[in-house]
Scaffold this motif. Structure first.
Motif, PDB file in Angstrom:
ATOM      1  N   ILE A 188      34.291  -2.244  36.065  1.00 42.62           N
ATOM      2  CA  ILE A 188      34.383  -1.750  37.382  1.00 42.62           C
ATOM      3  C   ILE A 188      34.312  -0.312  37.144  1.00 42.62           C
ATOM      4  CG2 ILE A 188      36.110  -1.345  39.152  1.00 42.62           C
ATOM      5  CD1 ILE A 188      37.639  -3.796  38.110  1.00 42.62           C
ATOM      6  N   LEU A 189      33.459   0.320  38.008  1.00 48.08           N
ATOM      7  CA  LEU A 189      33.031   1.757  37.922  1.00 48.08           C
ATOM      8  C   LEU A 189      33.430   2.591  38.976  1.00 48.08           C
ATOM      9  CD1 LEU A 189      29.505   1.337  36.458  1.00 48.08           C
ATOM     10  CD2 LEU A 189      31.611   1.767  35.249  1.00 48.08           C
ATOM     11  N   HIS A 190      33.824   2.176  40.165  1.00 50.05           N
ATOM     12  CA  HIS A 190      34.338   3.033  41.017  1.00 50.05           C
ATOM     13  C   HIS A 190      35.930   2.304  41.764  1.00 50.05           C
ATOM     14  CE1 HIS A 190      30.308   4.540  41.235  1.00 50.05           C
ATOM     15  NE2 HIS A 190      29.912   3.392  41.334  1.00 50.05           N
ATOM     16  N   LEU A 237      41.432   0.250  40.552  1.00 50.88           N
ATOM     17  CA  LEU A 237      41.054   1.416  39.930  1.00 50.88           C
ATOM     18  C   LEU A 237      40.283   1.302  38.723  1.00 50.88           C
ATOM     19  CD1 LEU A 237      44.434   3.335  40.876  1.00 50.88           C
ATOM     20  CD2 LEU A 237      42.487   3.652  42.039  1.00 50.88           C
ATOM     21  N   PRO A 238      39.238   1.796  38.544  1.00 55.92           N
ATOM     22  CA  PRO A 238      38.649   1.799  37.121  1.00 55.92           C
ATOM     23  C   PRO A 238      38.928   2.570  36.078  1.00 55.92           C
ATOM     24  CG  PRO A 238      37.267   3.247  38.735  1.00 55.92           C
ATOM     25  CD  PRO A 238      38.586   2.931  39.311  1.00 55.92           C
ATOM     26  N   SER A 239      39.357   1.567  34.936  1.00 59.42           N
ATOM     27  CA  SER A 239      39.896   2.702  33.797  1.00 59.42           C
ATOM     28  C   SER A 239      38.828   2.682  32.807  1.00 59.42           C
ATOM     29  CB  SER A 239      40.969   1.825  33.168  1.00 59.42           C
ATOM     30  OG  SER A 239      40.792   0.874  32.470  1.00 59.42           O
ATOM     31  N   SER A 240      38.933   3.662  31.816  1.00 58.77           N
ATOM     32  CA  SER A 240      37.910   3.678  30.825  1.00 58.77           C
ATOM     33  C   SER A 240      38.437   2.645  29.878  1.00 58.77           C
ATOM     34  CB  SER A 240      37.911   5.062  30.308  1.00 58.77           C
ATOM     35  OG  SER A 240      37.607   5.927  31.163  1.00 58.77           O
ATOM     36  N   THR A 241      37.574   2.475  28.836  1.00 59.82           N
ATOM     37  CA  THR A 241      38.110   1.551  27.633  1.00 59.82           C
ATOM     38  C   THR A 241      38.538   2.545  26.704  1.00 59.82           C
ATOM     39  OG1 THR A 241      35.883   1.653  26.153  1.00 59.82           O
ATOM     40  CG2 THR A 241      36.103   0.076  28.153  1.00 59.82           C
ATOM     41  N   GLN A 242      39.150   2.189  25.584  1.00 59.44           N
ATOM     42  CA  GLN A 242      39.803   3.031  24.655  1.00 59.44           C
ATOM     43  C   GLN A 242      38.955   3.968  24.090  1.00 59.44           C
ATOM     44  OE1 GLN A 242      40.598  -0.391  21.572  1.00 59.44           O
ATOM     45  NE2 GLN A 242      40.047   1.533  20.280  1.00 59.44           N
ATOM     46  N   PHE A 243      37.505   3.479  24.223  1.00 60.20           N
ATOM     47  CA  PHE A 243      36.613   4.212  23.325  1.00 60.20           C
ATOM     48  C   PHE A 243      36.105   5.682  24.141  1.00 60.20           C
ATOM     49  CE2 PHE A 243      36.069  -0.305  22.477  1.00 60.20           C
ATOM     50  CZ  PHE A 243      36.630  -0.246  21.352  1.00 60.20           C
ATOM     51  N   GLU A 244      36.540   5.508  25.442  1.00 62.62           N
ATOM     52  CA  GLU A 244      36.065   6.803  26.214  1.00 62.62           C
ATOM     53  C   GLU A 244      37.071   7.740  26.124  1.00 62.62           C
ATOM     54  OE1 GLU A 244      34.636   4.309  29.668  1.00 62.62           O
ATOM     55  OE2 GLU A 244      34.458   2.825  28.387  1.00 62.62           O
ATOM     56  N   THR A 245      37.829   7.776  25.443  1.00 64.80           N
ATOM     57  CA  THR A 245      38.897   8.926  25.236  1.00 64.80           C
ATOM     58  C   THR A 245      39.375   9.321  23.710  1.00 64.80           C
ATOM     59  OG1 THR A 245      40.886   9.928  26.061  1.00 64.80           O
ATOM     60  CG2 THR A 245      40.739   7.517  25.664  1.00 64.80           C
ATOM     61  N   SER A 246      40.224  10.033  23.505  1.00 67.82           N
ATOM     62  CA  SER A 246      40.798  10.252  22.191  1.00 67.82           C
ATOM     63  C   SER A 246      42.004   9.730  22.173  1.00 67.82           C
ATOM     64  CB  SER A 246      40.595  11.489  21.446  1.00 67.82           C
ATOM     65  OG  SER A 246      40.984  12.384  22.419  1.00 67.82           O
TER      66      SER A 246
END
Length: 731
Positions: free
Chosen positions: A103-105, A472-481
């Motif tokens: 989901i991107l939006h 709502l689109p969440s990021s995966t864990q790999f898209e943050t620190s």
């Protein structure tokens, strides 16, 4: 709703709303940053990130990144625990991240709940709608009517707790007690040892006996197997105590395949056999324990024959166990989370600790009992990163996560058996309540309430998202620190940001900070960055974290915590007496026997359930992690909708291999495919936990947790999924 229907409905909704060009970009993730000419998979920038699934291994991973896209993942070989290869799930993280169902939006529901009709909205609109609704509920009903729901979909210190809890503390929302796992065992182990911490599993290489008790290493601790195998190279024996024949049980020297939840009776029989035959270690008992006399007195009332009948173990297996156990000099007992999800779970965990003391198997390297090693996780400064000081109302209700259906009940909502305020809003993240919670059919039905405002924050579609007002689109864990400590091993590890967030997705910290500002909160806590929170996590007085600094961790990528070695070598225990306690006042206060409580699972069942013929256990599948990885086609090919039944039981029921069967009880029904195998004993059936109803291949849209119990275990408010009785018939 499957993906095809979802895509169709999205298209219908987009056309109906006249939003040409604004159809949610759920099919675009595969193409992000793709440049086939550069995608030689194992080239590019290397980024270190730890697996944040709910698994004792906590693998340190190396991602290769080209043109802003991750192209390959492997284990960080410099960490001995992980080695060069993650598990079968971890190997799919590239496909997981770029799955076509991303989901991107943000989206808003435009049809009735569950119809799957959505329109794309902006983040500003989404924030405004959620904040407006939350403020209205707080003004009319109080913040206690707002329920957060989350579990372990993201296990980072920030992603799991810091990002969201500072928001919920500021709101003064209802508190969710996330006691799905471990807690009954924790209290049971505490009652004997004064801590749930134990020795490093890597020290099992020195053992000459390894006991796996209620644990499937191949599913959620696969990397420990190499340490067990190394010990076996030196003639270490292996005993598995488990109702299920796990992969390790197939290779073990002895498999005690007992009836689920009767472990205390097997332990009592073993203990009596040892004491009666002078096989106990009196030197250890005298130096390390108190109240052994109480054990001796209770064992006078124990009948080995009756105990073995109850747990359905043969005398031959008991004697083999005694032979291996009493001749071992260094025995490592690995107590798992499977056994504690029983009405008798806490009492089983306590009994295991006591038997290991009777055998004198603590206080040497290679000895000991490992249950829930929290040194590397609990040693961090959780209070600071969760901003607990922001909460001003400490009298809000608590809802146990296992009792979600009871909490969402529109007529008689309850929490812990007491009347509860009606929930008016639920925001879920890091979890999928319609698949994870017991009484899943009721959960889904109640989420459809028109008066319940539901917001889902996740990165792909699943059963719970269908019931949302806003997605709502969440990021995966790999898209943050982030930062993480293992709960199996002793390592604190980095989670470096691998790629930028895809589409309009947001990391948990960004989302909740944005929502806080939409609510009008101006506290500086909502301006904190991930880097600042990682530093705060490491600002701790815990002795486990001695010498672990931000700079060292960023440089080395993983650091082992410091703890006593050998464990309990000083004969000091964190109990009231300072010794290992054979007799527990805590257990008395909870209404149980102070030494070994011989209550049965059936004692806690209602009459209707007690009469059903099969005990159903629903542990983890090796190729899944709870309800995760269903977005990866390769993983979905591994069956998750089966029920394993003993061939003789199947014959009596008129069921053949691969038959479609109905598994049912008074809570509901689930339709599965029969597998005939002696992997289970007679009277026991094996299913898969937390499977999604949308992917059930027989089209019934049913899942295991429709029929699992939501009654809590004996200690700690823990779930008791495995204390479920069912009937089976050919569909």
């Amino acid at each position: 709703m499957d993906r095809r229907i979802f895509l169709k409905n999205v298209g219908i909704a987009g056309a109906a709303a006249g939003l040409s060009g604004l159809v949610p970009g759920i099919v675009n993730a595969k193409n992000y940053g793709a440049r086939n000419d550069l995608l030689i998979k194992r080239q590019g920038k290397v980024v270190y990130h730890s697996c944040l699934r709910n698994c004792a291994d906590r693998c340190l991973l190396k991602f290769y990144v080209q043109n802003g896209r991750m192209t390959y993942v492997e284990g960080a070989a410099e960490q001995p625990k992980t080695g060069s290869c993650p598990c079968v799930k971890g190997l799919t993280y590239v496909q997981y991240t770029y799955s076509p169902d991303r989901i991107l939006h943000p989206m808003e529901r435009v049809g009735v709940k569950g119809s799957g009709q959505w329109r794309r909205i902006s983040w500003d609109e989404a924030y405004s709608k959620i904040a407006t609704r939350f403020k209205k509920i707080i003004a009319e009903d109080g913040a206690n009517a707002i329920l957060p729901y989350s579990y372990s979909g993201n296990y980072g210190a920030i992603g799991m707790y810091a990002a969201s809890e500072r928001f919920w503390n500021k709101v003064n929302a209802r508190e969710l007690d996330r006691y799905v796992c471990a807690y009954s065992g924790t209290y049971g182990v505490f009652s004997a040892l004064g801590t749930s911490d134990g020795p490093d599993p890597e020290d099992s290489i020195y053992s000459d006996l390894y006991i796996s008790h209620g644990w499937n290493e191949a599913a959620t601790n696969v990397h420990v197997l190499k340490y067990i195998n190394k010990a076996r190279d030196n003639n270490c024996k292996v005993i598995v105590i488990n109702p299920i024949r796990t992969p390790l049980a197939s290779q073990a020297d002895l498999h005690i395949q007992l009836k689920p939840g009767t472990d205390v009776h097997f332990i009592a029989a073993a203990m009596k056999c040892m004491v009666d035959n002078n096989l106990h270690d009196m030197d250890f008992i005298n130096r390390h324990t108190v109240d052994f006399d109480a054990v001796v007195e209770q064992l006078k009332t124990v009948s080995i024959e009756k105990s073995l009948q109850i747990c359905q173990v043969s005398e031959e297996d008991l004697l083999k166990f005694i032979e291996l156990y009493s001749t071992a000099k260094l025995a490592h007992w690995r107590l798992g989370y499977g056994i504690v999800r029983n009405y008798t779970g806490g009492r089983i965990a306590r009994a295991a600790c006591l038997l290991h003391a009777v055998g004198g198997h603590y206080a040497k390297i290679g000895n000991g009992l490992t249950y829930d090693n929290m040194q590397a996780w609990g040693g961090g400064n959780h209070d600071k990163i969760r901003a607990k000081h922001l909460r001003t109302d400490h009298d809000v209700e608590h809802t146990n996560i296992t009792e979600l259906a009871k909490a969402l009940d529109p007529v008689n909502p309850t929490s812990y058996g007491k009347p509860s305020q009606l929930v008016k809003a639920m925001l879920f993240y890091n979890g999928n309540p319609a698949a994870m919670a017991p009484e899943a059919q009721k959960v889904l039905e109640y989420m459809q309430r028109d008066d319940l405002f539901v917001v889902g924050f996740d990165f792909n579609m699943h059963d719970s998202m269908d019931m949302c007002d806003i997605i709502l689109p969440s990021s995966t864990q790999f898209e943050t620190s982030d930062i993480i400590g293992s709960y199996g091993f002793y390592d604190v590890q980095v989670c470096e940001q691998v790629i930028e967030p895809l589409g309009e997705s947001k990391p948990n910290l960004t989302f909740f900070s944005g929502l806080a500002k939409a609510m009008g909160y101006t506290d500086p806590e909502f301006d904190a960055t991930s880097d600042e929170l990682i530093r705060q996590f490491l600002e701790t007085d815990s002795p486990f974290f001695e010498g672990i600094t931000y700079d060292r961790l960023m440089k080395d990528k993983f650091v082992k915590v410091v703890d006593q070695r050998p464990y309990f070598g000083s004969a000091k225990y964190n109990t009231t007496s300072g010794k290992l306690e054979f007799k527990s006042q805590y257990m008395v206060d909870k209404g149980f026997h102070p030494v070994l409580d011989l209550g049965l699972v059936e004692d806690w069942m209602g009459e209707k359930e007690r009469k059903l013929p099969f005990r159903m256990v629903s542990p983890a599948l090796i190729q899944r992690m709870n309800c995760e990885f269903y977005n990866v086609k390769y993983i979905r090919n591994f069956p998750a909708y089966t029920v394993t039944i003993h061939p003789e039981d199947a014959k009596e029921q008129g069921i053949a291999d691969n038959d479609q069967v109905r598994v049912y009880n008074h809570r509901g029904e689930v339709f599965l495919t029969a597998v005939l195998s002696s992997q289970v004993s007679r009277g026991v059936v094996l299913t898969v936990k937390n499977n999604l109803r949308r992917f059930n291949p027989n089209g019934s849209k049913t899942c295991t947790n429709i029929i699992t119990t939501d009654r809590l275990a004996d200690l700690g408010g823990c779930s008791a999924y495995h204390s479920t009785n069912v009937a089976i018939e050919k569909a």
